[in-house]
Design a protein around this motif. Structure first.
Motif, PDB file in Angstrom:
ATOM      1  N   ARG A 172       0.826  -1.209   0.000  1.00  0.00           N
ATOM      2  CA  ARG A 172       0.000   0.000   0.000  1.00  0.00           C
ATOM      3  C   ARG A 172       0.857   1.256   0.000  1.00  0.00           C
ATOM      4  O   ARG A 172       0.517   2.262  -0.638  1.00  0.00           O
ATOM      5  CB  ARG A 172      -0.909  -0.008   1.236  1.00  0.00           C
ATOM      6  N   GLU A 173       2.048   1.181   0.705  1.00  0.00           N
ATOM      7  CA  GLU A 173       2.961   2.340   0.717  1.00  0.00           C
ATOM      8  C   GLU A 173       3.477   2.605  -0.689  1.00  0.00           C
ATOM      9  O   GLU A 173       3.544   3.759  -1.140  1.00  0.00           O
ATOM     10  CB  GLU A 173       4.103   2.056   1.691  1.00  0.00           C
ATOM     11  N   VAL A 174       3.888   1.521  -1.413  1.00  0.00           N
ATOM     12  CA  VAL A 174       4.380   1.677  -2.789  1.00  0.00           C
ATOM     13  C   VAL A 174       3.271   2.250  -3.677  1.00  0.00           C
ATOM     14  O   VAL A 174       3.522   3.131  -4.503  1.00  0.00           O
ATOM     15  CB  VAL A 174       4.867   0.324  -3.337  1.00  0.00           C
ATOM     16  N   ALA A 175       2.038   1.754  -3.483  1.00  0.00           N
ATOM     17  CA  ALA A 175       0.935   2.279  -4.287  1.00  0.00           C
ATOM     18  C   ALA A 175       0.741   3.770  -4.040  1.00  0.00           C
ATOM     19  O   ALA A 175       0.509   4.550  -4.976  1.00  0.00           O
ATOM     20  CB  ALA A 175      -0.351   1.515  -3.973  1.00  0.00           C
ATOM     21  N   ASP A 176       0.837   4.195  -2.753  1.00  0.00           N
ATOM     22  CA  ASP A 176       0.700   5.626  -2.444  1.00  0.00           C
ATOM     23  C   ASP A 176       1.828   6.425  -3.094  1.00  0.00           C
ATOM     24  O   ASP A 176       1.587   7.519  -3.629  1.00  0.00           O
ATOM     25  CB  ASP A 176       0.711   5.836  -0.924  1.00  0.00           C
ATOM     26  N   LEU A 177       3.104   5.888  -3.025  1.00  0.00           N
ATOM     27  CA  LEU A 177       4.240   6.607  -3.621  1.00  0.00           C
ATOM     28  C   LEU A 177       4.088   6.723  -5.141  1.00  0.00           C
ATOM     29  O   LEU A 177       4.403   7.759  -5.740  1.00  0.00           O
ATOM     30  CB  LEU A 177       5.542   5.883  -3.268  1.00  0.00           C
ATOM     31  N   GLU A 178       3.626   5.644  -5.786  1.00  0.00           N
ATOM     32  CA  GLU A 178       3.452   5.692  -7.241  1.00  0.00           C
ATOM     33  C   GLU A 178       2.360   6.691  -7.617  1.00  0.00           C
ATOM     34  O   GLU A 178       2.469   7.396  -8.630  1.00  0.00           O
ATOM     35  CB  GLU A 178       3.108   4.294  -7.757  1.00  0.00           C
ATOM     36  N   ARG A 179       1.262   6.768  -6.786  1.00  0.00           N
ATOM     37  CA  ARG A 179       0.243   7.783  -7.071  1.00  0.00           C
ATOM     38  C   ARG A 179       0.827   9.191  -6.908  1.00  0.00           C
ATOM     39  O   ARG A 179       0.545  10.091  -7.702  1.00  0.00           O
ATOM     40  CB  ARG A 179      -0.956   7.590  -6.132  1.00  0.00           C
ATOM     41  N   ASP A 180       1.709   9.377  -5.860  1.00  0.00           N
ATOM     42  CA  ASP A 180       2.344  10.693  -5.693  1.00  0.00           C
ATOM     43  C   ASP A 180       3.241  11.012  -6.882  1.00  0.00           C
ATOM     44  O   ASP A 180       3.309  12.171  -7.328  1.00  0.00           O
ATOM     45  CB  ASP A 180       3.172  10.700  -4.400  1.00  0.00           C
ATOM     46  N   ARG A 181       3.977  10.001  -7.421  1.00  0.00           N
ATOM     47  CA  ARG A 181       4.847  10.253  -8.568  1.00  0.00           C
ATOM     48  C   ARG A 181       4.046  10.645  -9.803  1.00  0.00           C
ATOM     49  O   ARG A 181       4.419  11.560 -10.547  1.00  0.00           O
ATOM     50  CB  ARG A 181       5.686   8.988  -8.877  1.00  0.00           C
ATOM     51  N   GLU A 182       2.898   9.922 -10.004  1.00  0.00           N
ATOM     52  CA  GLU A 182       2.057  10.292 -11.153  1.00  0.00           C
ATOM     53  C   GLU A 182       1.581  11.729 -11.028  1.00  0.00           C
ATOM     54  O   GLU A 182       1.561  12.477 -12.009  1.00  0.00           O
ATOM     55  CB  GLU A 182       0.859   9.334 -11.220  1.00  0.00           C
ATOM     56  N   ARG A 183       1.163  12.113  -9.794  1.00  0.00           N
ATOM     57  CA  ARG A 183       0.726  13.499  -9.606  1.00  0.00           C
ATOM     58  C   ARG A 183       1.880  14.480  -9.836  1.00  0.00           C
ATOM     59  O   ARG A 183       1.682  15.574 -10.393  1.00  0.00           O
ATOM     60  CB  ARG A 183       0.157  13.672  -8.191  1.00  0.00           C
ATOM     61  N   ALA A 184       3.133  14.105  -9.409  1.00  0.00           N
ATOM     62  CA  ALA A 184       4.285  14.996  -9.620  1.00  0.00           C
ATOM     63  C   ALA A 184       4.587  15.163 -11.104  1.00  0.00           C
ATOM     64  O   ALA A 184       4.909  16.260 -11.573  1.00  0.00           O
ATOM     65  CB  ALA A 184       5.513  14.437  -8.882  1.00  0.00           C
ATOM     66  N   VAL A 185       4.488  14.051 -11.874  1.00  0.00           N
ATOM     67  CA  VAL A 185       4.711  14.143 -13.331  1.00  0.00           C
ATOM     68  C   VAL A 185       3.665  15.045 -13.968  1.00  0.00           C
ATOM     69  O   VAL A 185       3.959  15.891 -14.825  1.00  0.00           O
ATOM     70  CB  VAL A 185       4.688  12.730 -13.948  1.00  0.00           C
ATOM     71  N   GLU A 186       2.415  14.838 -13.550  1.00  0.00           N
ATOM     72  CA  GLU A 186       1.350  15.697 -14.084  1.00  0.00           C
ATOM     73  C   GLU A 186       1.611  17.161 -13.741  1.00  0.00           C
ATOM     74  O   GLU A 186       1.413  18.063 -14.573  1.00  0.00           O
ATOM     75  CB  GLU A 186       0.003  15.257 -13.511  1.00  0.00           C
TER      76      GLU A 186
END
Length: 887
Positions: free
Chosen positions: A509-523
C-alpha cells in the motif's frame, strides 16, 4: 391431508430452514431446547395464524430481525396448496402485512379470508386441530384433566355434532320467537275484544238517528232567520242609496266651491308670473347689447373687418394650421438636438472606457509574466520531487526480496489466511459447544447414577441397558479436549502468519501511495511547463490589444467634439421656432374669446324671445280660466236648488230600523250555526264510531286467524327442536360406544399390564378406569406415566373415530405427537412405537413425532435432525449423511 414442505426465515430460533416432509412416520429429533417443536408450531401458525399462538404475534420474529416469513405446502383431497405468511415487527405492534393461500382455483389474500378458507377446507378450527391431531408438548394430560362438559364440547365439535346443537338452538330460538309473537297476538286479540265491547255499549246507531233529527230542526230555523235578514238588508240598501245620493250632491257642491276658489287663485298667480317674465326679457336684451359692444373691440385685435362668428372661426382654423406647421418643425428639430448631444456623450464615455480597458490589459500582461516566472519555478520543484519518489519506491520494494511471496500478492495471501483463521475459529466454537454439551451430559449422567436413575430415560438404573453409555460420554469429552488443543495451536500459527503478511500488505500500500504521488508529480511538472508558455503568449496578446484600444479611444474623442458643434447649431434654430409658436398661440386665444362673446350674445337674444313667447301663452291660459269660472258658478246654483229635506229624514229612519234588526238577528244566526256545526261534528263522530266498530270486527277476525297459524307453527318448531336434540343424543351415544371400544383397544395395546380391566366412557363423557378387582378409579388417580399413556390412547382413539366416521371424504390432518415420551419408561416407549405403527397400518397417511428418544428414531421412515448453534443460539436442520449421499 398431508404436509409436504415447510420453509422458514427468521421464525423464532430459525434464521433459515427448509424441510420436506414425506408420507409415513417422520421423527423430528434433537436435544431439548434445540427447536424441534418450533417446526411444528410454524406449520400450525401457517394454517391458523394468531389463533394458533400461546403468546403474542411479536414473539414470532427472531430477535434482531424485523420480518419473519413462513411458507407451508400441503396436499388435501388430491389437490396441492401453498400458504405464505410474512410477519413484520418494527418495535411497535407486530402485524401480518402478507398472507396468501394458493389453491387449485386461484389465490386468496388476507388473514381473515385465508383462515376462513382453511377452516372450511379442513372442517376444523385451531382448537379442534389441537384436540384431534396435534398433541402439543406440555398438554399431554389436557383431555383427561378437562371437565366432562368441556370434553363433550371438544368431541361434539370434532364429530360435527355441534352443528346439530346449533340447529337445535336455532329451532329453540325460533320457538321462543314464535311464543313472543303468539303472546303479542293473543294480547292484541284481547285488546280488540275490549274495544269492540266498549264501542257497542255506546249504541252509535241510535245516537246517529237522534242527532240527524235535531239537525233538521236547527236547519229550518236558520233558513227562516236568513229570509228575514235578507228583507232587512234590502230596506237598508234603499235607505243608504237615498242618503248616498244626498251625500254625493253635497260633496259635489263642496268640490265646485273649492274649484272656483282654486281657479281664481291660479288666475292671480299667472298674472304675477307674466310680470316677472317681462322683467327677465328686458335683462336678457340689455346683456346682449353689452356683449355685442365687447365683440366690436375684439375685432380690432384679431384683424377682422367685422364681428362675425363664422369669419372668426375661419380665421382661427387658418392660424391653428400655421401653428401646427411650426409645432411639427419643433418636433423634428428637438430630437435631433437630443440625439446629437447623446451621441457626443456616448463617444466621450466610449473613449474613457477604451483607455481604461487598455490600462487593465497592460496590468494583466504584467501579472501573466509574473505567473510564468512562478510556474517555471514550480516546474523545477516537480522534477526534483519525481527523483525523490523513485528512490523511495525502490526502497519499499526491497522488503519483498526475502519474503515468501512476490510483490503484489500480499493482500490476496492475507485474505486467504483470514479465511483459514475464520474456519479455524468456527471449528473451535463448534468443538467447544460439543465439548460443553458432552460435559453437561457426563455431569447429568453422573448425577443420575448417583441418584440411582438411568441417564437415558430417567428410570431406575436396575435392569437398564443404558448405564454403559456414561463411559462413552467420558471418552467423547477426552477426544473433544484433544481436538480443541490442536485447533488452538493452528489458530496461533495462522495468527502469526497473518501478522507478517499484514506488514507486507502495508508495504504494497505504501508503494501504491508513492506511485500515485509520482504520477501526480509528473502531471504537475508537465502542467507547469505548459502553463508558463501559455501565460507568456497571453501577456503578449494583451499588450497588442491594449495598443489597439488606445487608438480607438482617440477616434472616439474626435467624434464627440464634432457631435457637440452640430448640436449647438440645431439648438439655436429650435429657439426661433419656439418664439413663433408662442405668438401664434396668443392669436388663437383672441379668436376663441371673440367667438365665445358672439355666442353668448346670441344666446341672450334667443332667451329673451323665448320668455316673451311664454308670457303670451300665459295670457291665453288666463282667458281660458275666466271662461271656466263662469261655468262653475252656474253649476253651483243648480246643485243648491236640488236638496229635499223630508225624503232624507225618512231614509235615515228606515236605515236605523234595518240596522237594529240586523244587529239582533246575526248573534241568533251565529248561535244556530254553531249548534248546527256541533251537530254535524257529532254526526260525523257517530258515523266514524260505526266505521271503527266494523274495522275492529274485521281486525279481530284477521288476528284470530293469525293466532291459529302461530299456534300451529309453534307446535311444528317445538317438534323440530326436540328432533335435533334427540338426534344429537342418539349420535353421541353411538360415538361414545365406538370411542370407548377404540380407547380400550388402544390402551390395551400400549399399556400391556394386568392391573386394569377396562375403561368406561359414559354418555356425559366421564372417564372411569376399572381395576381387575372391579374398583373404579378416576384418570387423575393414575401415575404420571399411566396418565400419559391414557391420554395418548384417548387422542389416538379420537383420531381413529374421526377417520372411520369421515369415510375418506375429507382426509384428516397429520397425526402430530410432540415429545410424547416425557413420562414414559423404555418399555412403554416400545409400546408407543407399536401404537404409531398401528396408526400407520390403519391408513394414517402422515405421522410426525417430535422426540429425543433414539428408539423412536429407529422406527421412523424419515428423520429430521435439529441442532442449535451455541454461539449464535440459532437452530438449523441437519440431514443424515446417508440421506445426503442419496440426494
Amino acid at each position: 391431508m398431508r404436509f409436504t414442505r415447510v420453509s422458514l426465515k427468521n421464525f423464532k430460533c430459525y434464521e433459515d430452514a427448509d424441510v420436506r416432509l414425506d408420507r409415513g412416520v417422520t421423527v423430528i429429533h434433537g436435544l431439548n431446547g434445540s427447536g424441534k417443536s418450533s417446526l411444528l408450531e410454524a406449520c400450525f401458525f401457517a394454517l391458523y395464524g394468531a389463533s394458533a399462538l400461546d403468546k403474542t404475534l411479536d414473539e414470532i420474529v427472531t430477535i434482531g430481525a424485523e420480518e419473519a416469513e413462513i411458507d407451508l405446502w400441503f396436499t388435501h383431497a388430491g389437490n396441492d396448496y401453498h400458504i405464505h405468511r410474512r410477519v413484520r415487527n418494527t418495535g411497535e405492534r407486530a402485524s401480518t402485512p402478507d398472507c396468501t393461500l394458493e389453491t387449485p382455483s386461484g389465490s386468496i389474500d388476507g388473514v381473515t379470508d385465508v383462515e376462513e378458507y382453511v377452516g372450511d377446507l379442513l372442517r376444523m378450527d385451531a382448537e379442534a386441530f389441537v384436540n384431534c391431531a396435534y398433541v402439543r408438548q406440555g398438554e399431554v394430560n389436557k383431555l383427561i384433566n378437562a371437565s366432562p362438559s368441556t370434553r363433550q364440547d371438544m368431541l361434539d365439535d370434532l364429530l360435527q355434532l355441534g352443528k346439530l346443537e346449533d340447529y337445535r338452538q336455532r329451532a329453540g330460538d325460533a320457538r321462543l320467537g314464535v311464543e313472543d309473537v303468539e303472546s303479542n297476538v293473543a294480547g292484541k286479540l284481547d285488546q280488540l275484544d275490549e274495544q269492540i265491547e266498549a264501542k257497542e255499549a255506546e249504541n252509535p246507531h241510535d245516537k246517529l238517528a237522534n242527532l240527524k233529527s235535531e239537525l233538521a230542526d236547527v236547519t229550518e230555523d236558520i233558513e227562516n232567520y236568513e229570509q228575514q235578514r235578507d228583507t232587512a238588508r234590502e230596506t237598508l240598501e234603499d235607505a243608504e242609496s237615498v242618503l248616498e245620493s244626498y251625500e254625493e250632491k253635497r260633496a259635489e257642491l263642496e268640490d265646485v266651491e273649492e274649484t272656483i276658489a282654486e281657479v281664481r287663485e291660479a288666475i292671480a298667480e299667472t298674472e304675477s308670473e307674466r310680470e316677472g317674465l317681462a322683467e327677465e326679457v328686458s335683462e336678457h336684451r340689455e346683456r346682449a347689447d353689452d356683449l355685442e359692444a365687447e365683440a366690436e373691440e375684439l375685432v380690432a385685435e384679431t384683424g377682422l373687418e367685422e364681428a362675425d362668428a363664422e369669419a372668426a372661426a375661419a380665421k382661427r382654423e387658418e392660424v391653428a394650421a400655421e401653428r401646427e406647421d411650426v409645432t411639427e418643425r419643433v418636433s423634428e428639430v428637438a430630437p435631433e438636438v437630443s440625439k446629437l448631444s447623446t451621441e457626443a456623450d456616448n463617444a466621450a464615455e466610449r473613449a474613457e472606457d477604451l483607455e481604461t480597458r487598455a490600462e487593465n490589459l497592460r496590468e494583466e500582461a504584467d501579472d501573466l509574466e509574473a505567473d510564468a516566472d512562478d510556474l517555471e519555478d514550480e516546474h523545477e520543484e516537480a522534477v526534483e520531487r519525481i527523483e525523490e519518489l523513485d528512490a523511495e519506491i525502490e526502497a519499499a520494494k526491497a522488503a519483498f526480496e526475502d519474503a515468501p511471496i512476490a510483490f503484489g500478492n500480499a493482500e490476496a495471501h492475507l485474505e486467504s489466511l483470514n479465511a483459514d483463521l475464520d474456519d479455524l475459529r468456527e471449528r473451535r466454537e463448534g468443538v467447544r459447544a460439543d465439548l460443553q454439551s458432552a460435559e453437561d451430559r457426563v455431569e447429568e449422567a453422573e448425577e443420575l447414577l448417583d441418584a440411582g436413575k438411568c441417564p437415558e430415560c430417567g428410570q431406575p438404573v436396575e435392569g437398564s441397558p443404558h448405564v454403559e453409555g456414561v463411559e462413552e460420554y467420558r471418552a467423547r469429552v477426552a477426544d473433544l479436549e484433544a481436538e480443541l488443543e490442536t485447533v488452538e495451536e493452528d489458530v496461533e500459527d495462522v495468527t502469526a502468519r497473518i501478522d507478517r503478511t499484514e506488514d507486507l500488505v502495508e508495504r504494497e500500500r505504501e508503494v501504491a501511495d508513492l506511485e500515485r504521488d509520482r504520477e501526480r508529480a509528473v502531471e504537475r511538472r508537465d502542467d507547469r511547463e505548459n502553463a508558463a508558455s501559455e501565460a507568456r503568449a497571453a501577456a503578449a496578446e494583451k499588450r497588442e490589444e491594449a495598443d489597439d484600444l488606445e487608438a480607438e479611444a482617440e477616434d472616439a474623442r474626435e467624434e464627440a467634439e464634432s457631435k457637440r458643434e452640430q448640436a449647438e447649431d440645431k439648438r439655436e434654430a429650435l429657439a426661433e421656432l419656439n418664439a413663433e409658436q408662442s405668438a401664434l398661440k396668443e392669436r388663437i386665444e383672441r379668436l376663441d374669446d371673440l367667438a365665445d362673446v358672439l355666442d353668448e350674445a346670441a344666446s341672450h337674444r334667443e332667451s329673451a324671445d323665448q320668455l316673451a313667447e311664454k308670457r303670451a301663452d300665459l295670457d291665453d291660459r288666463n282667458d281660458e280660466r275666466r271662461d271656466r269660472l263662469g261655468d262653475l258658478r252656474e253649476r253651483k246654483q243648480t246643485l243648491e236648488a236640488e236638496f229635499d229635506e223630508d225624503r232624507i229624514e225618512a231614509a235615515k229612519e228606515d236605515k236605523q230600523r234595518a240596522e237594529d234588526y240586523l244587529e239582533q238577528v246575526e248573534p241568533e244566526l251565529e248561535d244556530l250555526r254553531e249548534r248546527r256545526d256541533d251537530l254535524q261534528g257529532k254526526i260525523g263522530a257517530a258515523e266514524n264510531a260505526i266505521e271503527e266498530l266494523e274495522e275492529l270486527r274485521d281486525q279481530r277476525e284477521t288476528v284470530a286467524a293469525r293466532l291459529d297459524e302461530l299456534r300451529e307453527i309453534h307446535e311444528e318448531v317445538s317438534e323440530l327442536e326436540s328432533m335435533y336434540g334427540d338426534l344429537r343424543a342418539e349420535l353421541r351415544q353411538q360415538n361414545v360406544a365406538k370411542l370407548e371400544r377404540l380407547l380400550n383397544e388402544t390402551f390395551e395395546l400400549v399399556y400391556q399390564n394386568d392391573s386394569y380391566a377396562r375403561i368406561e366412557l359414559s354418555g356425559d363423557y366421564e372417564l372411569t378406569v376399572y381395576q381387575k378387582d372391579g374398583e373404579p378409579l378416576e384418570p387423575e388417580q393414575l401415575s404420571g406415566g399411566e396418565r400419559a399413556l391414557f391420554n395418548l390412547s384417548l387422542r389416538c382413539a379420537i383420531y381413529r373415530l374421526l377417520a372411520e366416521g369421515i369415510d375418506g371424504e375429507a382426509p384428516l390432518p397429520p397425526l402430530i405427537l410432540d415429545e410424547p415420551t416425557v413420562f414414559l419408561d423404555s418399555g412403554h416407549v416400545s409400546q408407543l412405537v407399536e401404537l404409531v405403527e398401528q396408526m400407520r397400518r390403519m391408513g394414517v397417511e402422515q405421522i410426525v413425532v417430535v422426540s429425543h428418544d433414539d428408539e423412536l428414531v429407529d422406527a421412523a421412515d424419515d428423520v429430521v435432525r435439529v441442532e442449535k448453534d451455541a454461539t449464535s443460539n440459532r437452530s438449523r436442520v441437519v440431514r443424515d449423511p446417508e440421506e445426503a449421499l442419496a440426494d
